[in-house]
Design a protein around this motif. Structure first.
Motif, PDB file in Angstrom:
ATOM      1  N   CYS A 201       0.925  -1.136  -0.005  1.00 43.63           N
ATOM      2  CA  CYS A 201      -0.038   0.067   0.204  1.00 43.63           C
ATOM      3  C   CYS A 201       0.921   1.137  -0.013  1.00 43.63           C
ATOM      4  O   CYS A 201       1.744   1.524   0.943  1.00 43.63           O
ATOM      5  CB  CYS A 201      -0.897  -0.028   0.976  1.00 43.63           C
ATOM      6  N   ARG A 202       0.670   2.056  -0.989  1.00 44.45           N
ATOM      7  CA  ARG A 202       1.425   3.451  -0.906  1.00 44.45           C
ATOM      8  C   ARG A 202       1.031   4.567  -0.044  1.00 44.45           C
ATOM      9  O   ARG A 202       1.891   5.184   0.022  1.00 44.45           O
ATOM     10  CB  ARG A 202       1.299   3.777  -2.514  1.00 44.45           C
ATOM     11  N   SER A 203      -0.093   4.083   0.539  1.00 44.68           N
ATOM     12  CA  SER A 203      -0.331   5.113   1.789  1.00 44.68           C
ATOM     13  C   SER A 203       0.045   4.818   2.920  1.00 44.68           C
ATOM     14  O   SER A 203       0.787   5.547   3.764  1.00 44.68           O
ATOM     15  CB  SER A 203      -1.939   5.057   1.725  1.00 44.68           C
TER      16      SER A 203
ATOM     17  N   ARG B 210      -3.523   0.952  -3.323  1.00 47.17           N
ATOM     18  CA  ARG B 210      -4.178   1.599  -1.900  1.00 47.17           C
ATOM     19  C   ARG B 210      -4.858   0.150  -1.290  1.00 47.17           C
ATOM     20  O   ARG B 210      -5.736  -0.209  -2.158  1.00 47.17           O
ATOM     21  CB  ARG B 210      -5.092   2.747  -2.332  1.00 47.17           C
ATOM     22  N   CYS B 211      -4.697  -0.067   0.024  1.00 46.92           N
ATOM     23  CA  CYS B 211      -5.338  -1.196   0.485  1.00 46.92           C
ATOM     24  C   CYS B 211      -6.728  -0.996   0.918  1.00 46.92           C
ATOM     25  O   CYS B 211      -7.021   0.387   0.918  1.00 46.92           O
ATOM     26  CB  CYS B 211      -4.571  -1.709   1.830  1.00 46.92           C
TER      27      CYS B 211
ATOM     28  N   CYS C  33      -6.953   2.161   3.040  1.00 47.17           N
ATOM     29  CA  CYS C  33      -6.672   3.657   2.628  1.00 47.17           C
ATOM     30  C   CYS C  33      -7.163   4.127   1.470  1.00 47.17           C
ATOM     31  O   CYS C  33      -6.966   5.195   0.995  1.00 47.17           O
ATOM     32  CB  CYS C  33      -5.165   3.477   2.577  1.00 47.17           C
ATOM     33  N   VAL C  34      -8.226   3.295   0.814  1.00 45.43           N
ATOM     34  CA  VAL C  34      -8.894   3.575  -0.555  1.00 45.43           C
ATOM     35  C   VAL C  34      -9.650   5.016  -0.163  1.00 45.43           C
ATOM     36  O   VAL C  34     -10.407   4.959   1.006  1.00 45.43           O
ATOM     37  CB  VAL C  34      -9.641   2.428  -1.024  1.00 45.43           C
TER      38      VAL C  34
END
Lengths: 123, 123
Positions: free
Chosen positions: A82-84, A118-119, A122-123
């Motif tokens: 996840c990038r967030s 994004r998981c 986090c979406v």
DNA sequence: ATATGTGCAAACTCTTTGCATGGAG
DNA sequence: CTCCATGCAAAGAGTTTGCACATAT
């Protein structure tokens, strides 16, 4: 090769048994300290390395930082990062014939597939 | 936003035009110093970051160390990492429908496929 | 009792940043 | 002549190691 069963080592093993995704040393420390407050980072590093050498943990080299670790017993799978929140998750499917992508002359031993995005949280 | 055309920056760009694989800052320094002996590591770091921001280089996050960089103009491809010499090579094939592997709820933005093994020179 | 394991702090490696000097425009 | 860029060296982040003390066996 005598392994002692210390509280710290128990705590670290417990941490991995509680999650189903690869953990960074930082994550291990934080969760481990919930069990043994005095746990230090050096002990975490020494033990994950030890448990990986023993074959109990597997090293997962995902981009974006250092090594992560997860239970070695898990079946073949890949990862989503996840990038967030930077957490890594398991993906239990694998594209077929990935290893045949290599050009002639290259000897493939292993492969990794990483999805970024994004998981759900986090979406 | 004036970019100056220094010898160092020319050297660094020249290095990337000469190879067809991702380079570590170390590799860039070594090859860059063949062109401009006084070239320093800080300049390498500053320039690869700059060239990446400009979109001329692409950041390649492969496991085993830090960031690598390659020409952004190259078409979609993946990488082979040699476990013996640690060099990364391009692979110009991509498995189909990789991104559909993600479970529901995960938003995929991108993907990377990495093969590990031994390159022709190290077999 | 003994030697492995732990915790702290120092050492290391990799990367970034501050500052005086150099050089492109 | 101006500023941006460079090179050095110091500062940070992440990881490893040395050493004295604690503790599992």
């Amino acid at each position: 090769m005598g392994r002692r069963d210390t509280r710290q080592r128990q705590a670290i093993r417990g941490v991995f048994l509680d999650v189903d995704r690869p953990l960074t040393p930082d994550e291990v420390l934080e969760r481990g300290q919930a069990r043994v407050p005095s746990l230090g980072m050096a002990t975490v590093y020494r033990n994950v390395k030890l448990l990986a050498d023993e074959g109990w943990l597997a090293e997962v080299e995902l981009p974006g930082g250092g090594m992560r670790y997860e239970l070695a017993a898990r079946p073949h799978h890949h990862h989503f990062v996840c990038r967030s929140c930077d957490q890594a998750f398991d993906i239990h499917r694998c594209p077929e014939s990935v290893e045949e992508m290599a050009p002639a002359g290259f000897e493939v031993e292993d492969h990794e597939v990483i999805l970024y995005g994004r998981c759900p949280a986090c979406v």
